[in-house]
Every structure is written in C-alpha cells, then in structure tokens.
Design a protein around this motif. Structure first.
Motif, PDB file in Angstrom:
ATOM      1  N   PHE A 146       1.264  -1.400  -0.092  1.00 26.32           N
ATOM      2  CA  PHE A 146      -0.057  -0.004  -0.066  1.00 26.32           C
ATOM      3  C   PHE A 146       1.160   1.289   0.012  1.00 26.32           C
ATOM      4  O   PHE A 146       0.167   2.073  -0.466  1.00 26.32           O
ATOM      5  CB  PHE A 146      -0.586   0.277   1.526  1.00 26.32           C
ATOM      6  N   ILE A 147       2.777   1.004   0.797  1.00 26.90           N
ATOM      7  CA  ILE A 147       2.976   2.089   0.612  1.00 26.90           C
ATOM      8  C   ILE A 147       3.768   2.385  -1.029  1.00 26.90           C
ATOM      9  O   ILE A 147       3.537   3.670  -0.552  1.00 26.90           O
ATOM     10  CB  ILE A 147       4.042   2.331   1.605  1.00 26.90           C
ATOM     11  N   ALA A 148       3.629   1.326  -1.026  1.00 29.63           N
ATOM     12  CA  ALA A 148       4.878   1.556  -2.780  1.00 29.63           C
ATOM     13  C   ALA A 148       3.714   2.610  -2.999  1.00 29.63           C
ATOM     14  O   ALA A 148       3.746   2.975  -4.002  1.00 29.63           O
ATOM     15  CB  ALA A 148       4.466   0.198  -3.047  1.00 29.63           C
ATOM     16  N   LYS A 149       2.726   2.562  -3.690  1.00 29.54           N
ATOM     17  CA  LYS A 149       1.348   2.856  -4.725  1.00 29.54           C
ATOM     18  C   LYS A 149       1.271   4.112  -3.968  1.00 29.54           C
ATOM     19  O   LYS A 149       0.709   4.868  -5.038  1.00 29.54           O
ATOM     20  CB  LYS A 149       0.256   1.640  -4.290  1.00 29.54           C
ATOM     21  N   ASN A 150       1.532   4.759  -2.937  1.00 30.04           N
ATOM     22  CA  ASN A 150       1.371   6.129  -2.511  1.00 30.04           C
ATOM     23  C   ASN A 150       2.662   6.481  -2.377  1.00 30.04           C
ATOM     24  O   ASN A 150       2.154   7.238  -0.861  1.00 30.04           O
ATOM     25  CB  ASN A 150       0.564   6.270  -1.184  1.00 30.04           C
TER      26      ASN A 150
END
Length: 368
Positions: A146-150
């Motif tokens: 999820f962090i990677a997407k944001n």
C-alpha cells in the motif's frame, strides 16, 4: 510455509500419520539443515552487494539492529504485563520461542530451525512463533505494498530528499569456460558431500574437545554439536560464494535449499501440539511490541537521513519477510531493485543464527 506446517499438523492431530516412533528428526538435524544453510549462503553474491550503495545496506543493518533490540525489550514488557500467562521455564519457555522468531526475522526459516535445535526449543513454543511470523509477515507485506502505491505522497509528507536515488544493479552471471565450470561444479559437489556425510561427525569431534578442555563455553552453547555444524556450513558457504561454484546451477541450488527447508517444516508440523495456541494472544501482544520497536527505530533513521520511503520499506521487508517476499515489495517500488532485495535478504542467513542464539541466551535472564 504455513501450508507445509499446518497440513502435517492436521494429519498428525487426526491420526492419519503417527510420527511418535520416527527417528527422522535426528537425521534432518544432522544432515538436511546444514546442507540447506550451506546452499543458501553459497548462492549469495556478496561481491555484487558492495555495489548496491551504502545507504540501503545501512538501513538494512539498522533494521536488523531493531530486531535484536526489540526482542529483549518486548520480553521485558511482557514480564511486567503477563507474568503468569507466559511460560518462563522449560523447553517451551517464551525466551526460547522468541529466539527462533528473531532468527527468522534476521535471516529466514533455515535460521529459525537452527536456533530451535541450538536452544532445544519445544514444539509448542515453536508452533506459536511460526504462527506469529506468518500473520505479521503477511499483514506487513500488505501494508508495504500500500505504501508503494502512495510513495510520492508519503515522500512529500516526510520531506524526503529525492536526490537519494537508488543504484540499480543486476546479478549478472559471468561467462565461464569449460575448465572454470568444471572447477566450480567440483567444489560444489565435494563441499556438499562433506557437509552431508562428515560435517556432523566432525562437529561432534570439535564439541568433545571443547567440553573436555573448555567447560565454561557450555553455558554459551558453544559445546553444541549442532552449533559447530552450522558454523562449518556457513563458513564453507561463504568461501564458495567467492569462487566459481557460486555461478554453477544457481537457480537449482536455491531450489534444492528451499526444498530441504520445506521438508523440515513438514516434519516439525507432525509434532505440533494444538494446546500451544491457548495463550497465543499474550504471545501475539509481545510480538506486536517487538515489531513496533523494529519499525520505530527504522522509521526514525529514515526521517533523520531524509530518505525516500522505499528505503524503509525494502530494509524492513528484507529483515521480516525474507528472500521470498522481499523482491515482491521491492518490485512494487521499482522492478530493477528486486535483485538487490534478494541479495540483502539472503545476506541475513549468514549471521542470523549466531546473533539469535547469543541474544536468546541472554534473554533467558529476563523474567518476572
């Protein structure tokens, strides 16, 4: 790993398989674990790791330090919060189980199995720690994806310096002529045969010498035959990783090492005790505290160095997740970074067993 562990456990629980009279544990301990560790260490390209860049390696080491510090801290807090719910004596003592989990978070499953034998950890404590590892690793991997997407939003929020760009490398297999390939293959086969056939006997000989001449070392588990078996396997793996042997059948070597690991996990699953899950909530809480110590330390250094968030994510996953899941998280940030993540994750196999066994020895003195 979870499937390899739970299916044999269910077969044993319902009486499909009876492992009570089996002697396979001793055989696995003496032969399979050293071979698996040797193959994993040998397949690591330590020369290439030097070109990755200091910052990502530094963050990886800081994450490992967070795991080492978090274990004793969380056990100390657990001794205050749950003095009667956690076990403090015997083979299923909390510190023994936590030592195996530390080995997994510093390295991988092979190290967890090694420390289980070094500290003579009971199957009940080991089963709880395997469950905690699977749950935490799965949830944390989802959060990191999820962090990677944001990533751009988070980098702006933490005021990261985007000039700290990654250095992308590939684990390139050099061209080997027939003579070099023969030499590498010969070294690989001879070393593997030595570990499989003679490593256990040689380790027994070293152990007997130390017990007879240096009995004080027994309190640090340095008189353990298994400890010296792991030491020899790691040392040979390190030496061969710098030779032509590392470039011969690399993929096949890793496949064989993980096959041996999964076989060992299935064997342990046959001896699982489902009563060990009755107090898992308290162990889960201690593990959660431990996990947060690792995250907080790593995140504070990310802020201090003003690094992009992917440094934090990859460094953490290379510790907690290991070689199987680290490239997945790394690829979510940039596919070119996957090979670096694999190298760093496997690097942990070289020291995880020794650090976890030593810190575990000192954790036994933490009690209510």
């Amino acid at each position: 790993m979870f499937v390899c562990y739970t299916l044999p456990a269910l077969f044993s629980y319902f009486g499909v398989v009876d492992a009570s009279e089996s002697n396979i544990d001793d055989y696995v301990k003496a032969h399979f674990i050293p071979c698996s560790l040797f193959l994993l260490v040998m397949s690591t390209d330590f020369v290439t790791l030097r070109t990755v860049g200091g910052k990502i390696l530094l963050m990886f080491f800081i994450g490992a330090i967070g795991v080492c510090i978090g274990g004793p801290i969380s056990l100390w807090i657990g001794s205050i919060l749950f003095p009667d719910q956690l076990l403090w004596e015997g083979r299923n003592a909390t510190w023994r189980g936590m030592a195996t989990l530390m080995a997994n978070w510093l390295g991988g499953t092979a190290n967890q199995l090694i420390v289980k034998e070094i500290h003579n950890v009971g199957d009940a404590a080991f089963a709880v720690m395997v469950t905690i590892n699977v749950i935490f690793s799965g949830i944390w991997m989802a959060i990191l994806l999820f962090i990677a997407k944001n990533q751009p939003i988070i980098d702006r929020f933490i005021n990261a310096d985007l000039k700290n760009a990654p250095i992308f490398i590939e684990d390139i297999k050099p061209s080997l002529d027939r003579r070099k390939r023969f030499l590498g293959l010969s070294l690989l086969i001879l070393s593997l045969l030595f570990i499989f056939l003679f490593c256990h006997s040689f380790s027994e000989y070293i152990s007997m010498i130390l017990i007879d001449n240096f009995p004080i070392l027994l309190q640090f588990n340095l008189g353990s035959t298994f400890f010296w078996s792991m030491f020899i396997s790691t040392l040979l793996g390190l030496l061969l990783s710098m030779s032509y042997a590392r470039h011969v059948f690399v993929k096949q070597v890793r496949f064989l090492s993980f096959f041996l690991l999964y076989f060992m996990i299935m064997n342990i699953g046959l001896n699982i005790e489902f009563t060990s899950f009755q107090s898992i909530l308290y162990y889960f809480t201690v593990g959660l505290i431990w996990f947060f110590v690792h995250i907080i330390i790593l995140f504070l250094f990310t802020l201090y160095f003003r690094l992009p968030i992917f440094y934090f994510a990859i460094a953490s996953q290379c510790n907690i997740g290991g070689a199987a899941s680290a490239p997945v998280v790394a690829s979510a940030f940039n596919p070119n970074f996957a090979s670096v993540a694999v190298l760093m994750a496997v690097l942990g196999y070289t020291w995880a067993s020794f650090l976890a066994s030593i810190i575990g020895h000192f954790m036994q003195y933490i009690h209510p």
